[in-house]
Scaffold this motif. Structure first.
Motif, mmCIF file in Angstrom:
data_model
loop_
_atom_site.group_PDB
_atom_site.id
_atom_site.type_symbol
_atom_site.label_atom_id
_atom_site.label_comp_id
_atom_site.label_asym_id
_atom_site.label_seq_id
_atom_site.Cartn_x
_atom_site.Cartn_y
_atom_site.Cartn_z
ATOM 1 N N ALA A 25 0.830 -1.208 0.000
ATOM 2 C CA ALA A 25 0.000 0.000 0.000
ATOM 3 C C ALA A 25 0.862 1.256 0.000
ATOM 4 O O ALA A 25 2.034 1.231 0.369
ATOM 5 C CB ALA A 25 -0.901 -0.004 1.218
ATOM 6 N N PHE A 26 0.275 2.359 -0.462
ATOM 7 C CA PHE A 26 0.896 3.679 -0.335
ATOM 8 C C PHE A 26 -0.002 4.478 0.602
ATOM 9 O O PHE A 26 -1.160 4.704 0.301
ATOM 10 C CB PHE A 26 0.963 4.346 -1.714
ATOM 11 C CG PHE A 26 1.842 5.577 -1.742
ATOM 12 C CD1 PHE A 26 1.527 6.692 -0.956
ATOM 13 C CD2 PHE A 26 2.968 5.634 -2.545
ATOM 14 C CE1 PHE A 26 2.335 7.826 -0.981
ATOM 15 C CE2 PHE A 26 3.783 6.761 -2.571
ATOM 16 C CZ PHE A 26 3.466 7.860 -1.791
ATOM 17 N N THR A 27 0.508 4.859 1.753
ATOM 18 C CA THR A 27 -0.312 5.506 2.760
ATOM 19 C C THR A 27 0.308 6.834 3.162
ATOM 20 O O THR A 27 1.511 6.903 3.445
ATOM 21 C CB THR A 27 -0.430 4.607 4.010
ATOM 22 O OG1 THR A 27 -0.930 3.332 3.599
ATOM 23 C CG2 THR A 27 -1.372 5.218 5.030
ATOM 24 N N PHE A 28 -0.521 7.862 3.170
ATOM 25 C CA PHE A 28 -0.070 9.162 3.672
ATOM 26 C C PHE A 28 -0.347 9.272 5.157
ATOM 27 O O PHE A 28 -1.334 8.744 5.660
ATOM 28 C CB PHE A 28 -0.822 10.295 2.972
ATOM 29 C CG PHE A 28 -0.274 10.617 1.610
ATOM 30 C CD1 PHE A 28 0.954 11.240 1.479
ATOM 31 C CD2 PHE A 28 -1.002 10.316 0.467
ATOM 32 C CE1 PHE A 28 1.462 11.560 0.227
ATOM 33 C CE2 PHE A 28 -0.509 10.624 -0.785
ATOM 34 C CZ PHE A 28 0.730 11.246 -0.909
ATOM 35 N N ILE A 29 0.543 9.965 5.846
ATOM 36 C CA ILE A 29 0.248 10.370 7.216
ATOM 37 C C ILE A 29 0.264 11.888 7.200
ATOM 38 O O ILE A 29 1.275 12.505 6.831
ATOM 39 C CB ILE A 29 1.285 9.826 8.207
ATOM 40 C CG1 ILE A 29 1.216 8.295 8.231
ATOM 41 C CG2 ILE A 29 1.050 10.379 9.603
ATOM 42 C CD1 ILE A 29 2.309 7.652 9.021
ATOM 43 N N THR A 30 -0.869 12.476 7.531
ATOM 44 C CA THR A 30 -0.952 13.933 7.478
ATOM 45 C C THR A 30 -1.276 14.496 8.855
ATOM 46 O O THR A 30 -1.651 13.775 9.776
ATOM 47 C CB THR A 30 -2.047 14.401 6.499
ATOM 48 O OG1 THR A 30 -3.290 13.849 6.935
ATOM 49 C CG2 THR A 30 -1.757 13.942 5.087
ATOM 50 N N GLY A 31 -1.124 15.782 8.959
ATOM 51 C CA GLY A 31 -1.368 16.451 10.219
ATOM 52 C C GLY A 31 -0.469 17.664 10.309
ATOM 53 O O GLY A 31 0.555 17.740 9.631
ATOM 54 N N ALA A 32 -0.882 18.612 11.142
ATOM 55 C CA ALA A 32 -0.103 19.834 11.304
ATOM 56 C C ALA A 32 1.215 19.495 11.998
ATOM 57 O O ALA A 32 1.388 18.392 12.530
ATOM 58 C CB ALA A 32 -0.891 20.843 12.123
ATOM 59 N N SER A 33 2.151 20.455 11.979
ATOM 60 C CA SER A 33 3.401 20.260 12.718
ATOM 61 C C SER A 33 3.072 19.978 14.178
ATOM 62 O O SER A 33 2.208 20.640 14.755
ATOM 63 C CB SER A 33 4.263 21.521 12.633
ATOM 64 O OG SER A 33 4.693 21.695 11.318
ATOM 65 N N GLY A 34 3.771 18.984 14.756
ATOM 66 C CA GLY A 34 3.532 18.669 16.153
ATOM 67 C C GLY A 34 2.367 17.727 16.367
ATOM 68 O O GLY A 34 2.034 17.389 17.505
ATOM 69 N N ALA A 35 1.746 17.270 15.287
ATOM 70 C CA ALA A 35 0.611 16.361 15.440
ATOM 71 C C ALA A 35 1.076 14.939 15.750
ATOM 72 O O ALA A 35 0.261 14.099 16.109
ATOM 73 C CB ALA A 35 -0.236 16.373 14.172
ATOM 74 N N GLY A 36 2.372 14.670 15.596
ATOM 75 C CA GLY A 36 2.891 13.353 15.942
ATOM 76 C C GLY A 36 3.300 12.516 14.751
ATOM 77 O O GLY A 36 3.509 11.309 14.891
ATOM 78 N N LYS A 37 3.451 13.138 13.577
ATOM 79 C CA LYS A 37 3.847 12.372 12.387
ATOM 80 C C LYS A 37 5.224 11.722 12.591
ATOM 81 O O LYS A 37 5.397 10.530 12.346
ATOM 82 C CB LYS A 37 3.911 13.288 11.153
ATOM 83 C CG LYS A 37 2.576 13.917 10.761
ATOM 84 C CD LYS A 37 2.663 14.585 9.398
ATOM 85 C CE LYS A 37 3.617 15.787 9.373
ATOM 86 N NZ LYS A 37 3.129 16.938 10.204
ATOM 87 N N SER A 38 6.158 12.543 13.039
ATOM 88 C CA SER A 38 7.518 12.012 13.221
ATOM 89 C C SER A 38 7.546 10.953 14.320
ATOM 90 O O SER A 38 8.275 9.955 14.214
ATOM 91 C CB SER A 38 8.484 13.136 13.569
ATOM 92 O OG SER A 38 8.575 14.032 12.480
ATOM 93 N N SER A 39 6.747 11.173 15.366
ATOM 94 C CA SER A 39 6.704 10.181 16.453
ATOM 95 C C SER A 39 6.173 8.859 15.943
ATOM 96 O O SER A 39 6.687 7.786 16.302
ATOM 97 C CB SER A 39 5.822 10.686 17.591
ATOM 98 O OG SER A 39 6.340 11.897 18.088
ATOM 99 N N LEU A 40 5.127 8.932 15.097
ATOM 100 C CA LEU A 40 4.561 7.708 14.539
ATOM 101 C C LEU A 40 5.610 6.964 13.713
ATOM 102 O O LEU A 40 5.763 5.744 13.810
ATOM 103 C CB LEU A 40 3.351 8.071 13.672
ATOM 104 C CG LEU A 40 2.365 6.955 13.351
ATOM 105 C CD1 LEU A 40 1.023 7.566 12.949
ATOM 106 C CD2 LEU A 40 2.855 6.039 12.259
#
Lengths: 287, 221
Positions: free
Chosen positions: B29-44
């Motif tokens: 799959a190709f999956t995007f992870i979106t969200g504002a800065s600080g939403a936890g993208k990097s943590s995920l």
């Protein structure tokens, strides 16, 4: 594509590290030289003394000639005694000369009679049994197989060996301590790079391998330099000892080369093991 | 391939960065992870490249609960996961080619085995002429592409990318996006974190949206 080291080690730190290993290897060589010298000296003493014993018959006991015959009979019938020969008056005089000088009137003094006993080193007679048999027949005859003197020489050599072994352990600990400090500071300075290696899929032992290689070379270079310096110092010490009899000769032949090689191998082993254990331990604790 | 079950995450005793997150990313799959800065993208993503463990819930990767992995197993799993870090994480003392070769080298491959492969990867990202340049002499976009080449050189099963178009101009962003699409077409599972809503809208791919640390929509499990 040239393959650079994955960790940019600083050369300055490496030179210092190799210098410390060199100093420790130098000291270790001298500790070993001392231990071997002592063993050799003690060996020479005891070799000269084993296979021989002495019976001394005190002059004050009277009728020494008669006693001498009894003593010789007893000795010759003792198992383990190969031969027993009384020393002539001249020989006794020669033995006493260092203490009394070559005094012509010595024959007037009541000198003790001395019997040189040749014993079978493989089947040495029991000192106390021989002494008991002598006591029964001839008062004042003292059997001496030099056991006490040999024991003292052996324990002196043993003490020197223990001190040398202690010095070797101290050298090893000093090298290990310096390696541990150096690796720890290296790991913390390189923590970002090491984290990247880990994230790229490197196992802890791979990272440890990089440090082991580094410290292998530092240990090897340091060890060789230290041993060459020690060899130089020993050769000049040896040259000095042939001039002045006060210094014992180190006898730089044969197994000396193996000994120096052993010190180098030992230094390298300590470096590599200390580096490996430190890296694995530090990474496991969370780096 | 990737399964999150009610996952929560926080740094130390700090506030929750992620909370009650559940989703499933199937193989390929190709999956995007979106969200504002600080939403936890990097943590995920950190959880996905096994740099940390969740403080609540369970994460399964390749069918294994990641909290049961040993340090060696973590290293082996990472060889199946290529990561394009937001800050690139290139080794400055190595050349571009040596940086790309890193995952192969730490896995024990010898230079003769991977030399051609590495050169090919650098050609693919358009850096064939900069093979022997070190990262400090490369531009942001070039570093980005070295990082991409490194992430895919060992042919991993999963590719994670943290804002790979964040520091480049729109034209380069489009090129980089195409590279990831191409890898996905080759069968790689791609997880792509970005705050670029336009990019997500145009590509019409499933999206996990992290709004103040919670999951909404996307490929919810």
């Amino acid at each position: 594509m040239r393959n650079s080291s994955l960790i940019p080690f600083r050369s300055g730190g490496g030179i210092l590290m190799a210098l410390i290993v060199a100093a420790m290897a130098f000291l270790a060589c001298f500790a070993l030289a001392g231990a071997l010298g002592a063993s050799k000296l003690a060996g020479a003493w005891t070799d000269g003394l084993s296979g021989a014993a002495t019976v001394r018959i005190g002059a004050e006991e009277g009728a020494p000639e008669q006693q001498l015959d009894i003593v010789l009979d007893i000795l010759k019938s003792t198992e383990g005694v190969i031969d027993a020969v009384p020393l002539t008056e001249d020989e006794v005089a020669a033995l006493l000369e260092p203490w009394f000088g070559a005094a012509p009137e010595l024959s007037d003094l009541p000198a003790p009679a001395i019997v040189a006993v040749t014993i079978d080193s493989a089947n040495e007679p029991d000192t106390s049994i021989v002494q008991a048999r002598l006591d029964g027949a001839a008062t004042g005859a003292v059997y001496d197989d030099h056991g006490e003197w040999r024991g003292r020489a052996a324990s002196a050599a043993h003490a020197v060996r223990s001190v040398a072994l202690g010095a070797l352990i101290v050298c090893a600990l000093a090298i290990a301590a310096v390696v541990i400090l150096s690796v720890r500071s290296g790991l913390s300075a390189q923590s970002a790079n090491i984290a990247t290696l880990r994230l790229a899929g490197a196992e802890d032992r791979y990272v440890a391998g990089l440090y082991q290689t580094r410290y292998f070379w530092l240990g090897l270079i340091g060890g060789i330099v230290g041993c060459i310096l020690a060899l130089g110092a020993m050769v000049s010490f040896d040259a000095l000892s042939t001039v002045s009899r006060a210094l014992p000769s180190l006898d730089l032949s044969g197994y000396w080369w193996f000994l120096l090689l052993g010190v180098v191998v030992f230094a390298v082993l300590v470096c590599v093991l200390a580096a490996r254990i430190t890296v694995l331990g530090t990474l496991r604790r969370g780096a | 391939m990737i399964l999150f079950e009610n996952v929560g995450f926080r740094y130390g005793r700090g506030p929750d960065v992620l909370q009650g997150l559940s989703f499933d990313v199937p193989d390929g799959a190709f999956t995007f992870i979106t969200g504002a800065s600080g939403a936890g993208k990097s943590s995920l993503l950190r959880l996905l490249y096994l740099d940390d463990l969740p403080s609540a819930g369970k994460i399964s990767l390749f069918g294994r609960d990641i909290s049961t992995l040993t340090r060696d197993e973590i290293a082996w799993f990472r060889r199946r996961i290529g990561v394009v870090f937001q800050d690139f994480r290139l080794l400055d003392h190595l050349t571009a080619a040596e940086n790309v070769a890193l995952p192969l080298r730490v896995a024990g491959a010898r230079e003769v085995e991977y030399r051609d492969n590495v050169a090919e990867m650098l050609q693919w990202v358009g850096l064939g002429g900069q093979m022997h340049i070190r990262p400090p002499q490369l531009s942001g976009g070039e570093k980005q592409r070295v990082a991409i080449a490194r992430a895919v050189v060992a042919s991993p099963d999963i590719i994670l990318a943290d804002e790979p178009t964040g520091s480049v101009d729109p034209e380069m962003a489009e090129r980089i996006m195409q590279l990831f699409m191409e890898m996905n077409r080759l069968g790689k599972t791609v997880v792509f974190a970005t705050h670029d809503a336009d990019l997500v809208k145009r590509s019409k791919k499933p999206t996990i949206d992290l709004k103040s640390g919670t999951s909404s929509g996307g490929v919810a499990a």
